[in-house]
Design a protein around this motif. Sequence first.
Motif, PDB file in Angstrom:
ATOM      1  N   ILE A  76       0.840  -1.194   0.000  1.00 57.37           N
ATOM      2  CA  ILE A  76       0.000   0.000   0.000  1.00 57.37           C
ATOM      3  C   ILE A  76       0.878   1.248   0.000  1.00 57.37           C
ATOM      4  CG2 ILE A  76      -1.853   1.241   1.173  1.00 57.37           C
ATOM      5  CD1 ILE A  76      -2.633  -1.547   0.119  1.00 57.37           C
ATOM      6  N   PRO A  77       0.789   2.101  -1.025  1.00 54.70           N
ATOM      7  CA  PRO A  77       1.590   3.333  -1.050  1.00 54.70           C
ATOM      8  C   PRO A  77       1.185   4.261   0.093  1.00 54.70           C
ATOM      9  CG  PRO A  77       0.639   2.843  -3.214  1.00 54.70           C
ATOM     10  CD  PRO A  77      -0.045   1.947  -2.222  1.00 54.70           C
ATOM     11  N   LYS A  78       2.163   4.645   0.911  1.00 60.38           N
ATOM     12  CA  LYS A  78       1.925   5.557   2.020  1.00 60.38           C
ATOM     13  C   LYS A  78       3.188   6.371   2.251  1.00 60.38           C
ATOM     14  CE  LYS A  78      -0.471   4.394   5.668  1.00 60.38           C
ATOM     15  NZ  LYS A  78      -0.970   3.708   6.893  1.00 60.38           N
ATOM     16  N   THR A  79       3.084   7.357   3.114  1.00 63.90           N
ATOM     17  CA  THR A  79       4.234   8.170   3.496  1.00 63.90           C
ATOM     18  C   THR A  79       4.740   7.711   4.858  1.00 63.90           C
ATOM     19  OG1 THR A  79       3.360  10.062   2.274  1.00 63.90           O
ATOM     20  CG2 THR A  79       5.026  10.515   3.954  1.00 63.90           C
ATOM     21  N   PRO A  80       6.062   7.482   5.000  1.00 64.48           N
ATOM     22  CA  PRO A  80       7.102   7.612   3.978  1.00 64.48           C
ATOM     23  C   PRO A  80       7.128   6.398   3.056  1.00 64.48           C
ATOM     24  CG  PRO A  80       8.082   6.920   6.051  1.00 64.48           C
ATOM     25  CD  PRO A  80       6.630   7.165   6.337  1.00 64.48           C
ATOM     26  N   ASP A  81       7.573   6.592   1.812  1.00 61.11           N
ATOM     27  CA  ASP A  81       7.600   5.489   0.851  1.00 61.11           C
ATOM     28  C   ASP A  81       8.756   4.530   1.112  1.00 61.11           C
ATOM     29  OD1 ASP A  81       9.722   7.061   0.027  1.00 61.11           O
ATOM     30  OD2 ASP A  81       8.977   7.405  -1.996  1.00 61.11           O
ATOM     31  N   THR A  82       9.564   4.830   2.111  1.00 61.30           N
ATOM     32  CA  THR A  82      10.648   3.927   2.519  1.00 61.30           C
ATOM     33  C   THR A  82      10.107   2.574   2.952  1.00 61.30           C
ATOM     34  OG1 THR A  82      11.961   5.799   3.293  1.00 61.30           O
ATOM     35  CG2 THR A  82      12.560   3.637   4.146  1.00 61.30           C
ATOM     36  N   PHE A  83       9.006   2.591   3.709  1.00 60.68           N
ATOM     37  CA  PHE A  83       8.512   1.381   4.355  1.00 60.68           C
ATOM     38  C   PHE A  83       7.567   0.605   3.448  1.00 60.68           C
ATOM     39  CE2 PHE A  83       8.779   4.230   8.326  1.00 60.68           C
ATOM     40  CZ  PHE A  83      10.153   4.070   8.371  1.00 60.68           C
ATOM     41  N   TYR A  84       7.506  -0.716   3.670  1.00 57.35           N
ATOM     42  CA  TYR A  84       6.650  -1.598   2.879  1.00 57.35           C
ATOM     43  C   TYR A  84       5.397  -1.920   3.705  1.00 57.35           C
ATOM     44  CZ  TYR A  84      10.937  -2.042   0.187  1.00 57.35           C
ATOM     45  OH  TYR A  84      12.072  -1.772  -0.555  1.00 57.35           O
ATOM     46  N   TYR A  85       4.302  -1.207   3.372  1.00 54.36           N
ATOM     47  CA  TYR A  85       3.056  -1.314   4.131  1.00 54.36           C
ATOM     48  C   TYR A  85       2.154  -2.396   3.531  1.00 54.36           C
ATOM     49  CZ  TYR A  85       4.209   3.371   5.966  1.00 54.36           C
ATOM     50  OH  TYR A  85       4.820   4.447   6.556  1.00 54.36           O
ATOM     51  N   LEU A  86       1.657  -3.283   4.385  1.00 56.67           N
ATOM     52  CA  LEU A  86       0.675  -4.296   4.002  1.00 56.67           C
ATOM     53  C   LEU A  86      -0.593  -4.061   4.819  1.00 56.67           C
ATOM     54  CD1 LEU A  86       2.995  -7.470   4.090  1.00 56.67           C
ATOM     55  CD2 LEU A  86       2.716  -5.785   2.251  1.00 56.67           C
ATOM     56  N   THR A  87      -1.631  -4.827   4.507  1.00 55.43           N
ATOM     57  CA  THR A  87      -2.890  -4.700   5.252  1.00 55.43           C
ATOM     58  C   THR A  87      -3.184  -5.982   6.012  1.00 55.43           C
ATOM     59  OG1 THR A  87      -3.774  -3.156   3.610  1.00 55.43           O
ATOM     60  CG2 THR A  87      -5.357  -4.190   5.107  1.00 55.43           C
ATOM     61  N   LEU A  88      -3.144  -5.905   7.334  1.00 53.67           N
ATOM     62  CA  LEU A  88      -3.472  -7.023   8.212  1.00 53.67           C
ATOM     63  C   LEU A  88      -4.961  -6.979   8.529  1.00 53.67           C
ATOM     64  CD1 LEU A  88      -2.559  -9.348  10.156  1.00 53.67           C
ATOM     65  CD2 LEU A  88      -2.281  -7.557  11.905  1.00 53.67           C
ATOM     66  N   GLU A  89      -5.656  -8.109   8.294  1.00 51.60           N
ATOM     67  CA  GLU A  89      -7.099  -8.150   8.543  1.00 51.60           C
ATOM     68  C   GLU A  89      -7.446  -8.899   9.819  1.00 51.60           C
ATOM     69  OE1 GLU A  89      -8.773  -9.782   4.983  1.00 51.60           O
ATOM     70  OE2 GLU A  89      -8.584  -7.887   3.875  1.00 51.60           O
ATOM     71  N   GLY A  90      -6.578  -9.811  10.273  1.00 51.31           N
ATOM     72  CA  GLY A  90      -6.863 -10.552  11.486  1.00 51.31           C
ATOM     73  C   GLY A  90      -5.975 -11.770  11.614  1.00 51.31           C
ATOM     74  N   VAL A  91      -6.244 -12.589  12.609  1.00 49.15           N
ATOM     75  CA  VAL A  91      -5.502 -13.832  12.827  1.00 49.15           C
ATOM     76  C   VAL A  91      -6.487 -14.922  13.239  1.00 49.15           C
ATOM     77  CG1 VAL A  91      -3.350 -12.676  13.502  1.00 49.15           C
ATOM     78  CG2 VAL A  91      -5.022 -13.315  15.261  1.00 49.15           C
ATOM     79  N   THR A  92      -6.074 -16.169  13.057  1.00 48.16           N
ATOM     80  CA  THR A  92      -6.858 -17.320  13.514  1.00 48.16           C
ATOM     81  C   THR A  92      -5.936 -18.253  14.269  1.00 48.16           C
ATOM     82  OG1 THR A  92      -8.385 -17.201  11.635  1.00 48.16           O
ATOM     83  CG2 THR A  92      -8.261 -19.295  12.796  1.00 48.16           C
ATOM     84  N   VAL A  93      -6.400 -18.762  15.390  1.00 47.23           N
ATOM     85  CA  VAL A  93      -5.627 -19.714  16.196  1.00 47.23           C
ATOM     86  C   VAL A  93      -6.259 -21.093  16.054  1.00 47.23           C
ATOM     87  CG1 VAL A  93      -4.826 -20.331  18.502  1.00 47.23           C
ATOM     88  CG2 VAL A  93      -4.926 -17.918  17.812  1.00 47.23           C
ATOM     89  N   ALA A  94      -5.477 -22.037  15.538  1.00 46.13           N
ATOM     90  CA  ALA A  94      -5.946 -23.424  15.338  1.00 46.13           C
ATOM     91  C   ALA A  94      -7.228 -23.409  14.501  1.00 46.13           C
ATOM     92  CB  ALA A  94      -6.129 -24.123  16.673  1.00 46.13           C
ATOM     93  N   ASP A  95      -8.254 -24.114  14.978  1.00 34.82           N
ATOM     94  CA  ASP A  95      -9.512 -24.174  14.245  1.00 34.82           C
ATOM     95  C   ASP A  95     -10.548 -23.211  14.804  1.00 34.82           C
ATOM     96  OD1 ASP A  95      -8.576 -26.216  12.568  1.00 34.82           O
ATOM     97  OD2 ASP A  95      -9.064 -27.740  14.073  1.00 34.82           O
TER      98      ASP A  95
END
Length: 435
Positions: free
Chosen positions: A273-292
Amino acid sequence: MSFFPLAFIVFSLFLSTFSNGFSVDLIRRDSSKSPFFNSSMSRFDRLGQSIRRSQNRLAHFSSSIESLANHDETTSMIVPAEGEFLMKISIGTPPVDVLAIADTGSDLVWTQCSPCINCYKQDAPLYNTNKSTTYRRVSCNANSCETLSHSMCTREGCSYQMSYGDNSFSRGDLAEETVGLGTTADSKLVKHKGVVFGCGRNNAGTFMSSSSGIIGLGGGKVSFVGQMEEVIHGKFSYCLLPPLKTNEKKSSLMHFGDDAIVAGPGVVSTPIIPKTPDTFYYLTLEGVTVADGPKLDLVTDGDFAEVEKGNIVIDSGTTLTYIPETLHSKLIASVKSAVKKTSVSDPSGLLDLCYEVKPNEEMKLPIITVHFTGADLKLSPVNTFVMTSEGVLCLAFRPAGTVALYGNIAQMNFMVGYDLKKKTVSFKPTKCGSK
């Protein structure tokens, strides 16, 4: 079952040339091959140090973003001598070998230069600008001078000033030079002319004598990755090994160019995801799941709530993974429910959820799935738990402050590929180091 006892890795470049790119070896920072190796320290001491560096690095990202928001660009923090890799290049004509910290969280390439007003002690000879026939000072109206956030104009030309979170600093001239990938003794040395770098004339602080500066691998135009665009086409990848047994000689690998493409069965990709500063590599975290169990969503405030895009930075220089505090609380509760043991305190006082492991005990630990946009990553216990002391196993996630970070423990045994043209990061489950 083995768990990650060390984190920081030395990046020493041994070049293999290809028509479609090149590859390098990655050596653990605390391995016996590393100039940082301290034989008097236990593996738990080394882990403790790397976790503390991880905390400092979290502060670095937070301060960098805050300083840009406050328009204080010349004092943005980066963390010296605490990055993930060391990278060997050569600079100048005739070439001089430089061993510098490779940092995915910064852009500027800089090294100590002679003549020097004030330089910290380094093991290798200083690069002398007066002895190089290809050294050129960058003018104030050059694009690189205008692009670099840490630059300023003087009578002599463009200069830079980097300030660090521990009061270390580097100041000097912005210049162009011929940079070689490999070593001066390598007949296959690949040279690139006109690479913009910082020539440090005044440097002091906590820099270690085994390194000669910093090589920025961030997403900005002046970074090593940005300047190598014509060669690597915006592509690089790496595969981080899990802990090695004593005397094992395997190395992790980093690839640049078309050879770095991550493809094949099991590959998942998520947008950068392009953001400021452009140095960093931004991703989008939506959540986590533990086991089932149920998916633990990052946002649960109503049916129409949306996850903020670019809410986590992927960084190979950070040991732990830092997630938003509300999600971290859910993760802790869900892991406690899945692990049928009573938790204990971390003797080092560094991590939140720990369990006692008896000798030869095979603990049943849950698979944790991290959900990025378009990419679900199933993490094995080696990605999610670490031994912080003899017989104590802890969850390698911490609550984030203003910035969430996806660290290197979670990235082990994945081929992680960056494509800056397509603006994606791809993950492929891989047994790193295998032929």
